[in-house]
Design a protein around this motif. Structure first.
Motif: not given
Length: 370
Positions: A187-190, A217-223
């Motif tokens: 569902y999501a990749f982080l 469906p959901v992608v989060v890229v942390t910086c």
């Protein structure tokens, strides 16, 4: 759905995680990594379960009923990790102990708002799919992508479980796209920005974000301290969130704590911008303490931060940074639980004897007053 955290009303777990637990030993207060042939002394040190334990403990402290599938040694380090995880209310029924395998250990050197790590370990006696076996019923599951097939992920998706995935540093430096194949069942990749760019061969974090959105469906890229960005292809939402300014002591495990915060908001049905802001906040609060797992904030820490933030905002004008942060986190009034809150403890240098750990925690950690 209510903004309050809605724990499973049946026998399901809120979140199931599978992976490897390491004994983390963290040194802080360093000006730099010691040069060859030199020795550096520091007064800052903490010990706690690490690896996938960072995410499991963080989720439990946020009120999620959390289960963990992991191999743990029967050595002293394994005893310490097992006891600590039990005290953090982690369901270990899917985990197993092994006599002929010693605990993996990671030493983390925190300096200049970042960290370097050295890990010692041998292959686990059982991979994640062998540990999971019959998948525990769960609303959500969290995994770290690897090079081994994980059939349990598809079983989880088919059972209606929301599967969240992260990825670790590729020590081979090949960053094979094949490692992302399992995302079709997620569902999501982080990932963090470096991981996202390396796996997608993108030049910028935002370019990597949109390439990954074609896979999951959901992608989060942390910086890091710059915050995070996200896309939800299912709802059409996009969001970005600024980092929360804090005095950082140790960033070890902050990405795992971020993941627990994002999963918490997702299972509560929050919009994407709130999930991102909340994940940033809990990750920021975690870097103020030693270690990844026992640095994770409880709701008392969040409530204390929110009270202090509102008070600062009231003392400044409406266009100040303090007022902007208070507006960004106004939704906390609706989600912070009412009533007494469970205390959390922090990592300390000493690993307790088993006799100490069985009596109120002993030397394994200090109780947080919240």
């Amino acid at each position: 759905m209510s903004d309050r955290i809605d724990r499973a009303s049946d026998d399901r777990l809120d979140l199931f995680v599978a992976g490897t637990v390491y004994l983390d030993i963290i040194f802080t207060g360093l000006d730099a990594v010691p040069a060859p042939g030199t020795e550096v002394f520091t007064l800052g040190m903490g010990s706690c379960p690490g690896g996938i334990a960072n995410l499991a403990v963080a989720a439990s402290r946020l009120g999620l009923r959390t289960g963990l599938g992991t191999p743990l040694s029967s050595d002293v380090y394994g005893d310490f990790c097992w006891q600590t995880l039990k005290e953090e209310n982690i369901d270990l029924s899917a985990s197993r102990r092994f006599d002929d395998w010693h605990s993996p250990v990671t030493v983390s050197l925190a300096y200049d708002r970042d960290r370097s790590m050295v890990t010692h370990g041998h292959p686990a006696p059982l991979n994640a799919d062998g540990l999971v076996g019959e998948l525990p019923p769960a609303r959500g599951a969290f995994l770290g992508l690897g090079h081994e097939p994980m059939p349990w992920v598809r079983r989880a998706r088919e059972a209606g479980t929301l599967v969240f995935a992260s990825v670790g540093w590729d020590s081979t430096a090949t960053w094979p796209a094949e490692a992302l194949a399992v995302l079709s069942d997620c569902y999501a990749f982080l990932p963090n920005s470096v991981e996202a760019m390396r796996y997608t061969r993108a030049d910028t974090p935002r370019e990597a974000l949109h390439r990954l959105a074609e896979r999951v469906p959901v992608v989060v890229v942390t910086c890091g301290s710059d915050g995070a960005m996200a896309v939800d292809s299912g709802t059409g939402e996009t969001a970005s969130a600024l980092g929360v300014p804090v005095d950082a002591l140790d960033p070890t495990g902050a990405g795992d704590v971020f993941g627990a915060g994002f999963a918490t908001g997702t299972l509560a049905g929050w919009p994407l911008d709130r999930r991102l802001a909340f994940a940033n906040l809990v990750a920021a609060l975690s870097v103020q303490h030693f270690g990844g797992s026992l640095s994770a904030p409880g709701w008392g820490d969040i409530a204390d931060w929110w009270r202090a933030t509102r008070a600062r905002a009231e003392r400044h004008h409406a266009e100040s940074t303090e007022a902007e942060v208070a507006r960004r986190y106004g939704f906390l009034d609706d989600v912070i639980p009412a009533g007494p809150m469970r205390t959390v403890r922090r990592a300390t240098a000493t690993i307790a004897r088993l006799s100490d750990a069985n009596v109120g925690g002993g030397a394994t950690g200090a109780a947080d007053p919240h």
